[in-house]
Design an enzyme around this catalytic site. Structure first.
Site, PDB file in Angstrom:
ATOM      1  N   CYS A   1       0.871  -1.177   0.000  1.00 30.24           N
ATOM      2  CA  CYS A   1       0.000   0.000   0.000  1.00 30.24           C
ATOM      3  C   CYS A   1       0.908   1.227   0.000  1.00 30.24           C
ATOM      4  O   CYS A   1       1.456   1.602   1.038  1.00 30.24           O
ATOM      5  CB  CYS A   1      -0.932   0.013   1.212  1.00 30.24           C
TER       6      CYS A   1
ATOM      7  N   HIS B  89      -1.861  -5.755 -10.318  1.00 29.78           N
ATOM      8  CA  HIS B  89      -2.631  -4.692 -10.946  1.00 29.78           C
ATOM      9  C   HIS B  89      -2.867  -4.991 -12.418  1.00 29.78           C
ATOM     10  O   HIS B  89      -1.948  -5.435 -13.119  1.00 29.78           O
ATOM     11  CB  HIS B  89      -1.900  -3.347 -10.836  1.00 29.78           C
TER      12      HIS B  89
ATOM     13  N   CYS C 293      -4.682   5.329  -4.919  1.00 25.62           N
ATOM     14  CA  CYS C 293      -4.020   4.033  -4.742  1.00 25.62           C
ATOM     15  C   CYS C 293      -2.579   4.215  -5.182  1.00 25.62           C
ATOM     16  O   CYS C 293      -2.302   4.364  -6.383  1.00 25.62           O
ATOM     17  CB  CYS C 293      -4.712   2.948  -5.557  1.00 25.62           C
TER      18      CYS C 293
ATOM     19  N   GLU D 167      -9.949  -1.392  -5.925  1.00 26.74           N
ATOM     20  CA  GLU D 167      -8.999  -2.198  -5.167  1.00 26.74           C
ATOM     21  C   GLU D 167      -9.629  -3.478  -4.622  1.00 26.74           C
ATOM     22  O   GLU D 167     -10.804  -3.497  -4.245  1.00 26.74           O
ATOM     23  CB  GLU D 167      -8.428  -1.391  -3.995  1.00 26.74           C
TER      24      GLU D 167
ATOM     25  N   GLY E  69      -1.239   1.423  -7.279  1.00 26.01           N
ATOM     26  CA  GLY E  69      -1.952   1.496  -8.548  1.00 26.01           C
ATOM     27  C   GLY E  69      -1.407   2.587  -9.444  1.00 26.01           C
ATOM     28  O   GLY E  69      -1.323   2.424 -10.668  1.00 26.01           O
TER      29      GLY E  69
END
Length: 279
Positions: A75, A162, A220, A211, A223
């Site tokens: 994260c 992803h 994100c 997510e 991301g």
């Protein structure tokens, strides 16, 4: 008993942060539901648990939990919140902090302007590393057919998986409908975070991300890194890109193959509090 926590956010991606450096702590599913619920609890996208280091070359371990009880390995926005938290709580006064998640070792750097720069590591690009079972070999774009409809996307693992789709207008993108469909596609055995990328110029993009375990968030970090890596592999983006997410702006830098991705962005403390908790 009372559980102390800190509410934080990074570009709108919000967290409940718990200091577990002095005693082991693992939240139960019931406690996670209370902490993440925006109507009957504190409210957040994810819960971050900061722990004592598991190795001498690491300053802290940290664990990332979704509202559904699942634990994820990366994260980016949370790591910036962690850097600010440990400094504000007097746990570390270092300008450079090394932390370990379930899947990644990260280096966090406090910048003079208050932002935090994170070495997010080298992206993993092979289908087996994503993991993605729909292709035998690596490609800039993959094609997947769901219910008779075909989709093209880039795939990147930034400590979590992803899929990145290019869209003409991120505001009109079917994030709430297509995100969960692709996330649960059988070709992604660990599910996948789904990014919707609008390229405005070689150094500026807009992004929305659906997510795993959280749904769409205002930002994100991993991301954003994955989106820039995908755009670079498509030969559409430069080495330094400003990524506009719904909660603010992140800056992503990637020199290319074999090099780490760097993410720079804000982190803010919202408030501190206590919640009743039964072990």
């Amino acid at each position: 008993m009372k559980l102390s926590f800190t509410k934080m956010h990074g570009a709108g991606n919000d967290f409940v942060v718990i200091d577990a450096t002095r005693a082991p702590f693992r939240p139960t599913p019931a406690l996670l539901q209370r902490l993440t619920d925006r109507r009957f609890g504190v409210g957040c996208d994810q819960v971050l648990v900061i722990e004592a280091p598991s190795a001498p070359d690491i300053d802290f371990d940290y664990r990332i939990f979704n509202a559904d009880g699942s634990e994820v390995g990366q994260c980016g926005n949370g790591s910036r919140a962690l850097a600010r938290f440990v400094r504000e709580q007097g746990l570390s006064d270092k300008d450079v902090i090394k932390v370990r998640t379930r899947t990644s070792d990260l280096e966090l750097v406090h910048l003079p302007d208050g932002r935090v720069r994170v070495n997010m590591g080298v992206p993993r690009l092979l289908p087996a590393q994503i993991p993605y079972t729909g292709a035998a070999g690596r490609a800039p774009l993959y094609r997947l057919v769901l219910d008779g409809e075909g989709f093209e996307f880039g795939a990147v693992n930034m400590g979590n998986p992803h899929a990145v789709l290019e869209v003409a207008d991120v505001d009109a993108a079917p994030v709430g409908e297509l995100g969960p469909r692709l996330q649960r596609a059988p070709a992604f055995p660990e599910q996948v975070n789904v990014g919707f990328l609008q390229i405005q110029a070689a150094d500026r993009v807009r992004l929305r991300v659906y997510e795993r375990g959280a749904g769409e968030t205002l930002a994100c970090g991993s991301g954003a890194c994955a989106a820039v890596v995908a755009g670079r592999l498509w030969q559409r983006l430069g080495e330094k890109v400003d990524v506009e997410v719904r909660g603010g702006m992140l800056t992503i830098e990637w020199a290319g193959e074999g090099q780490p991705v760097y993410m720079t962005g804000p982190a803010e403390t919202v408030f501190t509090g206590e919640i009743e908790w039964v072990k």
